[in-house]
Design a protein around this motif. Structure first.
Motif, PDB file in Angstrom:
ATOM      1  N   ALA A   1       0.909  -1.039   0.095  1.00  0.00           N
ATOM      2  CA  ALA A   1       0.711   0.296  -0.084  1.00  0.00           C
ATOM      3  C   ALA A   1       0.685   0.979   0.158  1.00  0.00           C
ATOM      4  CB  ALA A   1      -0.994   0.000   0.989  1.00  0.00           C
ATOM      5  N   GLY A   2       0.770   2.061  -1.163  1.00  0.00           N
ATOM      6  CA  GLY A   2       1.600   3.294  -0.986  1.00  0.00           C
ATOM      7  C   GLY A   2       2.503   3.382  -1.434  1.00  0.00           C
ATOM      8  N   LEU A   3       2.918   1.949  -2.214  1.00  0.00           N
ATOM      9  CA  LEU A   3       4.318   1.664  -2.616  1.00  0.00           C
ATOM     10  C   LEU A   3       4.577   1.003  -3.860  1.00  0.00           C
ATOM     11  CD1 LEU A   3       5.850   0.071   0.825  1.00  0.00           C
ATOM     12  CD2 LEU A   3       6.217   2.786  -0.322  1.00  0.00           C
ATOM     13  N   ASN A   4       3.387   1.310  -3.960  1.00  0.00           N
ATOM     14  CA  ASN A   4       3.325   0.851  -5.737  1.00  0.00           C
ATOM     15  C   ASN A   4       3.668   1.610  -6.764  1.00  0.00           C
ATOM     16  OD1 ASN A   4       2.704  -1.658  -5.550  1.00  0.00           O
ATOM     17  ND2 ASN A   4       0.514  -1.511  -5.180  1.00  0.00           N
ATOM     18  N   ILE A   5       4.967   1.941  -6.990  1.00  0.00           N
ATOM     19  CA  ILE A   5       5.642   2.977  -7.515  1.00  0.00           C
ATOM     20  C   ILE A   5       6.281   2.956  -8.919  1.00  0.00           C
ATOM     21  CG2 ILE A   5       6.878   5.269  -7.653  1.00  0.00           C
ATOM     22  CD1 ILE A   5       6.477   4.890  -4.884  1.00  0.00           C
ATOM     23  N   THR A   6       6.432   3.187  -9.955  1.00  0.00           N
ATOM     24  CA  THR A   6       7.767   2.844 -10.966  1.00  0.00           C
ATOM     25  C   THR A   6       8.030   3.237 -10.958  1.00  0.00           C
ATOM     26  OG1 THR A   6       5.422   1.427 -12.526  1.00  0.00           O
ATOM     27  CG2 THR A   6       7.241   2.868 -13.641  1.00  0.00           C
TER      28      THR A   6
END
Length: 348
Positions: free
Chosen positions: A339-344
């Motif tokens: 959560a909150g960390l699915n960053i490309t």
């Protein structure tokens, strides 16, 4: 009903503070309720950090005394060393969960901590209760913790590749273990210092802390916890590079006969969302993790040698600090670790 977590950030004017704010802005279950700064009290967050305009329109910096931190579910300490050990205990006593991004609770031996940080510890009783927040190593303990000591950036970059090997007792006792590491200048924080000036750090490359860096006992502590007879062979040398973000560790190690480090790491981390084991022979780049909570690792064997070379890269402000802190918070509250960390990652 979806749980809403009220979060406070103490010392939110630094690089890890604004990184926490960036990550928490897209977290589906977090409301940032308070941000503190003694020097910037009364200043709107959007005025201080233009990158956050429109994201936190009604949030202002407050002094720690003004902010109702005890009403938060979790408080992050993005403060210099020596602050959390004094200000966290009253919050912990009130039942608030704390993630400390400084070094105040990382080292379990108080005498060792005091030797390396040059001050007396103000709350040693909480050191014994703190859980070291290397997420992939201590998930079950973090899930039960009230106080998490977020690891340093170098220890994260160095330890993640070593954990599976140490847990299996694969490193050769008494053999050299060399961690040759490089960091971008943001690792020094946002304070003004000559060494961080553009004219000093740009177009330059240098080692520092060769005679002893504060992250050395932290890395040794992790090694000693997992496999005896290895930490004494550790040589750790950090370098400053002309990068803003990024950390690279080149680790030279000797394993027991018949060990294939690549296969072992690939199996160990196959279900870990934030550790990426690259194909054998790859060379990870710091820009491949920029802005993301990812550690990319590759394994090679030195030609005509028994020495294995492990390459590890992270963004020092994300997986090395704020991202891992959010990951730890997710584990503490029993919510989706992603959560909150699915960053490309950003490229270029």
């Amino acid at each position: 009903m979806t749980q809403t977590i009220k979060a406070g950030i103490v010392g939110a004017t630094g690089y890890t503070g604004v990184e926490l704010l960036r990550l928490l802005a897209q977290h589906p279950q977090v409301q940032v309720a308070a941000v503190t700064s003694r020097g910037e009290a009364g200043v709107a967050l959007a005025d201080y950090f233009p990158s956050l305009r429109g994201i936190y329109p009604n949030l202002y910096f407050q002094t720690p005394d003004q902010a109702d931190l005890a009403a938060c579910d979790v408080v992050f300490f993005a403060t210099p060393n020596g602050v959390a050990m004094q200000e966290a205990p009253p919050l912990l006593a009130a039942g608030v969960k704390v993630v400390d991004l400084s070094a105040d609770y990382r080292i379990q031996d108080i005498a060792t901590w005091q030797q390396w940080y040059g001050m007396s510890h103000a709350s040693p009783e909480w050191v014994a209760r703190a859980v070291y927040g290397l997420s992939e190593l201590n998930r079950s303990a973090i899930a039960q913790a009230q106080l998490v000591a977020n690891p340093g950036c170098y220890p994260t970059c160095v330890s993640l590749p070593l954990v599976p090997l140490l847990q299996q007792g694969c490193l050769k006792s008494g053999a050299p273990l060399i961690a040759d590491c490089k960091s971008g200048v943001s690792g020094a924080g946002r304070k003004a210092s000559v060494g961080s000036l553009f004219a000093e750090a740009g177009d330059n490359f240098k080692a520092y802390g060769v005679g002893g860096h504060r992250h050395l006992p932290e890395i040794r502590q992790t090694i000693n916890t997992l496999q005896s007879g290895v930490a004494d062979g550790l040589v750790f040398v950090p370098h400053l590079t002309p990068l803003i973000r990024g950390m690279h560790a080149t680790i030279y190690l000797h394993t027991e006969a018949g060990v294939n480090p690549h296969a072992l790491l690939a199996e160990h981390y196959q279900n870990s969302p934030f550790v990426d084991i690259l194909p054998a022979g790859s060379t990870p780049e710091t820009r491949s993790v920029r802005g993301a909570n990812i550690c990319r690792i590759s394994v090679q064997q030195a030609p005509q040698s028994e020495v294995w070379i492990i390459l590890s890269v992270i963004d020092n402000l994300v997986k090395g600090a704020a991202g891992q802190a959010v990951q730890n918070m997710n584990i503490m509250f029993g919510i989706d670790e992603n959560a909150g960390l699915n960053i490309t990652p950003l490229l270029p």
